[in-house]
Design a protein around this motif. Structure first.
Motif, PDB file in Angstrom:
ATOM      1  N   LYS A 438      13.819 -20.050  13.529  1.00  0.00           N
ATOM      2  CA  LYS A 438      13.053 -21.097  12.861  1.00  0.00           C
ATOM      3  C   LYS A 438      12.966 -20.791  11.374  1.00  0.00           C
ATOM      4  N   VAL A 439      13.302 -21.780  10.556  1.00  0.00           N
ATOM      5  CA  VAL A 439      13.241 -21.641   9.097  1.00  0.00           C
ATOM      6  C   VAL A 439      12.292 -22.704   8.570  1.00  0.00           C
ATOM      7  N   GLU A 440      11.183 -22.277   7.988  1.00  0.00           N
ATOM      8  CA  GLU A 440      10.238 -23.219   7.409  1.00  0.00           C
ATOM      9  C   GLU A 440      10.660 -23.571   5.987  1.00  0.00           C
ATOM     10  N   VAL A 441      10.454 -24.828   5.625  1.00  0.00           N
ATOM     11  CA  VAL A 441      10.920 -25.320   4.332  1.00  0.00           C
ATOM     12  C   VAL A 441      10.385 -24.498   3.160  1.00  0.00           C
ATOM     13  N   PRO A 442       9.105 -24.160   3.092  1.00  0.00           N
ATOM     14  CA  PRO A 442       8.619 -23.391   1.934  1.00  0.00           C
ATOM     15  C   PRO A 442       9.272 -22.024   1.776  1.00  0.00           C
ATOM     16  N   ASP A 443       9.872 -21.511   2.853  1.00  0.00           N
ATOM     17  CA  ASP A 443      10.483 -20.183   2.789  1.00  0.00           C
ATOM     18  C   ASP A 443      11.907 -20.207   2.242  1.00  0.00           C
ATOM     19  N   ILE A 444      12.475 -21.401   2.084  1.00  0.00           N
ATOM     20  CA  ILE A 444      13.878 -21.502   1.667  1.00  0.00           C
ATOM     21  C   ILE A 444      14.023 -21.171   0.183  1.00  0.00           C
ATOM     22  N   VAL A 445      15.022 -20.345  -0.119  1.00  0.00           N
ATOM     23  CA  VAL A 445      15.362 -20.012  -1.504  1.00  0.00           C
ATOM     24  C   VAL A 445      16.596 -20.791  -1.943  1.00  0.00           C
ATOM     25  N   SER A 446      17.618 -20.820  -1.102  1.00  0.00           N
ATOM     26  CA  SER A 446      18.845 -21.553  -1.417  1.00  0.00           C
ATOM     27  C   SER A 446      19.600 -21.847  -0.126  1.00  0.00           C
ATOM     28  N   VAL A 447      20.493 -22.822  -0.207  1.00  0.00           N
ATOM     29  CA  VAL A 447      21.334 -23.198   0.927  1.00  0.00           C
ATOM     30  C   VAL A 447      22.746 -23.369   0.400  1.00  0.00           C
ATOM     31  N   SER A 448      23.717 -22.752   1.038  1.00  0.00           N
ATOM     32  CA  SER A 448      25.092 -22.836   0.532  1.00  0.00           C
ATOM     33  C   SER A 448      26.098 -22.613   1.653  1.00  0.00           C
ATOM     34  N   ALA A 449      27.323 -23.076   1.407  1.00  0.00           N
ATOM     35  CA  ALA A 449      28.429 -22.771   2.303  1.00  0.00           C
ATOM     36  C   ALA A 449      28.864 -21.339   2.038  1.00  0.00           C
ATOM     37  N   CYS A 450      29.425 -20.711   3.036  1.00  0.00           N
ATOM     38  CA  CYS A 450      29.866 -19.324   2.838  1.00  0.00           C
ATOM     39  C   CYS A 450      31.073 -19.030   3.712  1.00  0.00           C
ATOM     40  N   ALA A 451      31.860 -18.095   3.271  1.00  0.00           N
ATOM     41  CA  ALA A 451      33.024 -17.635   4.031  1.00  0.00           C
ATOM     42  C   ALA A 451      32.980 -16.111   4.029  1.00  0.00           C
ATOM     43  N   ASP A 452      32.812 -15.557   5.194  1.00  0.00           N
ATOM     44  CA  ASP A 452      32.653 -14.109   5.305  1.00  0.00           C
ATOM     45  C   ASP A 452      33.322 -13.641   6.587  1.00  0.00           C
ATOM     46  N   LEU A 453      34.054 -12.552   6.491  1.00  0.00           N
ATOM     47  CA  LEU A 453      34.765 -12.036   7.669  1.00  0.00           C
ATOM     48  C   LEU A 453      33.809 -11.526   8.736  1.00  0.00           C
ATOM     49  N   LEU A 489      18.138 -31.743   0.991  1.00  0.00           N
ATOM     50  CA  LEU A 489      17.295 -32.912   0.728  1.00  0.00           C
ATOM     51  C   LEU A 489      15.870 -32.690   1.212  1.00  0.00           C
ATOM     52  N   VAL A 490      15.730 -32.083   2.393  1.00  0.00           N
ATOM     53  CA  VAL A 490      14.392 -31.807   2.913  1.00  0.00           C
ATOM     54  C   VAL A 490      13.654 -30.859   1.966  1.00  0.00           C
ATOM     55  N   TYR A 491      14.353 -29.852   1.466  1.00  0.00           N
ATOM     56  CA  TYR A 491      13.701 -28.930   0.532  1.00  0.00           C
ATOM     57  C   TYR A 491      13.369 -29.632  -0.789  1.00  0.00           C
ATOM     58  N   THR A 492      14.288 -30.460  -1.303  1.00  0.00           N
ATOM     59  CA  THR A 492      14.038 -31.179  -2.556  1.00  0.00           C
ATOM     60  C   THR A 492      12.828 -32.089  -2.423  1.00  0.00           C
ATOM     61  N   ILE A 493      12.720 -32.770  -1.297  1.00  0.00           N
ATOM     62  CA  ILE A 493      11.572 -33.646  -1.044  1.00  0.00           C
ATOM     63  C   ILE A 493      10.280 -32.823  -1.026  1.00  0.00           C
ATOM     64  N   TYR A 494      10.343 -31.654  -0.409  1.00  0.00           N
ATOM     65  CA  TYR A 494       9.187 -30.749  -0.395  1.00  0.00           C
ATOM     66  C   TYR A 494       8.838 -30.304  -1.817  1.00  0.00           C
ATOM     67  N   ALA A 495       9.856 -29.921  -2.592  1.00  0.00           N
ATOM     68  CA  ALA A 495       9.628 -29.431  -3.956  1.00  0.00           C
ATOM     69  C   ALA A 495       9.050 -30.513  -4.858  1.00  0.00           C
ATOM     70  N   ARG A 496       9.354 -31.770  -4.562  1.00  0.00           N
ATOM     71  CA  ARG A 496       8.826 -32.887  -5.350  1.00  0.00           C
ATOM     72  C   ARG A 496       7.487 -33.383  -4.805  1.00  0.00           C
ATOM     73  N   GLY A 497       6.940 -32.687  -3.814  1.00  0.00           N
ATOM     74  CA  GLY A 497       5.638 -33.051  -3.286  1.00  0.00           C
ATOM     75  C   GLY A 497       5.632 -34.318  -2.451  1.00  0.00           C
ATOM     76  N   LYS A 498       6.775 -34.636  -1.810  1.00  0.00           N
ATOM     77  CA  LYS A 498       6.882 -35.878  -1.040  1.00  0.00           C
ATOM     78  C   LYS A 498       7.072 -35.624   0.454  1.00  0.00           C
ATOM     79  N   SER A 499       6.719 -34.440   0.932  1.00  0.00           N
ATOM     80  CA  SER A 499       6.924 -34.122   2.354  1.00  0.00           C
ATOM     81  C   SER A 499       6.131 -35.058   3.265  1.00  0.00           C
ATOM     82  N   GLU A 500       4.960 -35.478   2.804  1.00  0.00           N
ATOM     83  CA  GLU A 500       4.158 -36.378   3.632  1.00  0.00           C
ATOM     84  C   GLU A 500       4.859 -37.720   3.849  1.00  0.00           C
TER      85      GLU A 500
END
Length: 508
Positions: A438-453, A489-500
């Motif tokens: 479980k990852v809560e939105v306020p805990d997110i720092v960044s989201v990215s694609a990755c390629a790792d062996l 988008l969910v994090y951006t909405i949270y950061a802009r105070g629009k989660s409600e």
């Protein structure tokens, strides 16, 4: 699409940056934190019409609307210009409409014409000035604005008579012509808007020939071409103009890659082009448009217009796929999935700008296409909870749900609850298995694609949190794009105070 079914709408984006064409019907795109005043709501326009009615009535709930071209009255940002331009003062539209207005009475009469002007240059100047002098407006504000533009045109004409290679004057004169086209009234004595835009395009062409690095000129040239294309409907001539516009947007982006507005407009021009070309070419153009909208969002996560436009183009793709009989290739995304993706972007745009009735109307139409009470439901391959680095054999493909609170893995015992909720029956997975991820939105720092062996084969996804990184693997790279956008988008909405607002969409 049957007559009873909704019709997808779209429209054009703003003309940002100080040196770029500004249009009085639109707002200036700026960072939300720095906007001094609320922005006006975009006027809706159907995807099939070629020009927007600025006084269009409130949209009904059976149509998906989108943004019409934004045309701010003034410039808000300074675009980088070649060093040579610093030698010749470049006036912005704001200056023309404010500071220069006070000089009109004195300077307009006293500005001398160069004694070394060539006859050819004079003839070109006279032809353009005749068009500008013929523009009439029905109100005093428009007439005052046009007087300032006419004064500015004379300054640039004088500069070109002294130096025919002054690309700075050519560019600014093109801006004046483009602004004047917006002032054209229905009076029969006025030149046509198309004549003014055509003359502006000629000057943009000449300016970019003299200085091929003028990205603002390519950008505004594309806007002028697009305006001309809109006047011609779905004709062969319009098709050629839309192709020219896309090439100029491409050049503008090559010269300035950090422009979400240019990418968004590029996508919209491609979307318009896709409605004209033969069916065999349409899919490729639409998918290219999708990539441009997505690139715009990646540059500016809260760019609600690009977010919404991406939703509209996905909706159109779902309609076309359904109309042609579904997906011939098993790897292609199904119409239902496209509808669901479309609804995610429209819901996000509404959450960011809940006061836009265009977004609200579209949301009422597509909300039922969401996997309520979630924003997104799908499968990801994940390690055991609490063990981000684990042997590949320990990674399992399992179901995940995403809502305004965060991303959550669904255990086998809870999958039936999710199925019940998707079928319209109430359920709650909030009391999830402690072993589930479980990852809560306020805990997110960044989201990215990755390629790792160290990850299992596939499309890697990294969610960096305050507790450390979480690695997941999507079923495909296309599926990964959907997950990346949805979580961001969910994090951006949270950061802009629009989660409600988002919570109200998925739970009400």
């Amino acid at each position: 699409m049957t007559p009873e079914e909704p019709e997808l709408k779209n429209g054009f984006e703003p003309k940002p940056a100080t040196e770029q064409k500004q249009d009085p019907e639109l707002e200036t795109m700026a960072a939300p934190e720095s906007k001094p005043a609320p922005e006006p709501e975009p006027a809706p326009a159907t995807i099939h019409v070629t020009s927007a009615d600025p006084e269009v009535e409130e949209p009904n709930e059976t149509e998906i609307q989108s943004n019409e071209s934004e045309k701010p009255e003034s410039n808000e940002q300074n675009a980088s210009r070649p060093a040579e331009l610093q030698q010749n003062r470049t006036f912005t539209m704001r200056e023309l409409l404010t500071e220069l207005k006070t000089e009109e009475g004195d300077d307009a009469a006293s500005t001398p014409l160069s004694q070394q002007s060539t006859q050819q240059q004079q003839q070109q100047n006279n032809a353009a000035m005749e068009l500008i002098d013929s523009v009439t407006s029905t109100d005093e504000e428009g007439r005052s604005r046009q007087r300032v533009l006419t004064f500015a045109a004379r300054r640039y004409a004088s500069a070109l008579e002294r130096n025919p290679d002054d690309y700075d004057a050519l560019y600014n004169w093109a801006l004046v012509l483009q602004e004047s086209a917006d002032n054209v009234s229905l009076d029969s004595t006025s030149p046509s808007k198309d004549d003014l835009l055509e003359e502006a395009c000629k000057k943009y062409d000449e300016a970019t020939r003299l200085c091929p690095t003028l990205n603002d000129a390519f950008y505004n040239w594309a806007i002028a071409i697009s305006d001309r294309a809109k006047m011609r409907g779905r004709t062969k001539e319009a098709e050629e103009l839309w192709k020219q516009a896309t090439k100029n947007y491409e050049k503008a982006v090559q010269l300035n890659w950090n422009s979400p507005q240019a990418l968004n407009n590029w996508g919209l021009a491609l979307q318009e082009l896709s409605a004209i070309v033969p069916a065999r070419e349409k899919q490729t153009i639409v998918r290219t448009a999708i990539s441009k909208f997505r690139a715009a969002i990646q540059l500016q996560f809260d760019f609600h217009r690009a977010i919404y436009n991406l939703g509209t183009v996905l909706y159109g793709l779902a309609e076309d796929t359904l109309r042609t009989g579904g997906t011939p290739n098993a790897k292609d995304v199904s119409p239902n999935e496209l509808y669901s993706q479309s609804a995610i972007y429209i819901a996000a745009a509404h959450a960011l700008k809940p006061n836009y009735s265009v977004y609200s109307s579209a949301l009422r139409l597509v909300r039922s296409m969401l996997p309520l009470p979630y924003l997104k439901v799908g499968y990801l391959t994940a390690p055991q909870a609490g063990k981000p680095i684990a042997p590949h054999n320990d990674w399992k493909r399992s179901e995940f749900v995403l809502n305004h609170e965060g991303l959550q893995q669904v255990s086998k015992s809870e999958q039936k609850q999710v199925r019940r909720s998707l079928s319209g029956r109430p359920s709650d997975v909030s009391n999830s298995d402690k072993k589930a991820i479980k990852v809560e939105v306020p805990d997110i720092v960044s989201v990215s694609a990755c390629a790792d062996l160290t990850l299992p084969p596939g499309a890697g996804l990294c969610i960096d949190t305050i507790h450390g990184p979480l690695f997941l693997v999507a079923d495909s790279w296309e599926s990964l794009d959907g997950w990346l956008d949805a979580i961001r988008l969910v994090y951006t909405i949270y950061a802009r105070g629009k989660s409600e607002v988002l919570a109200g969409i998925v739970t009400s």
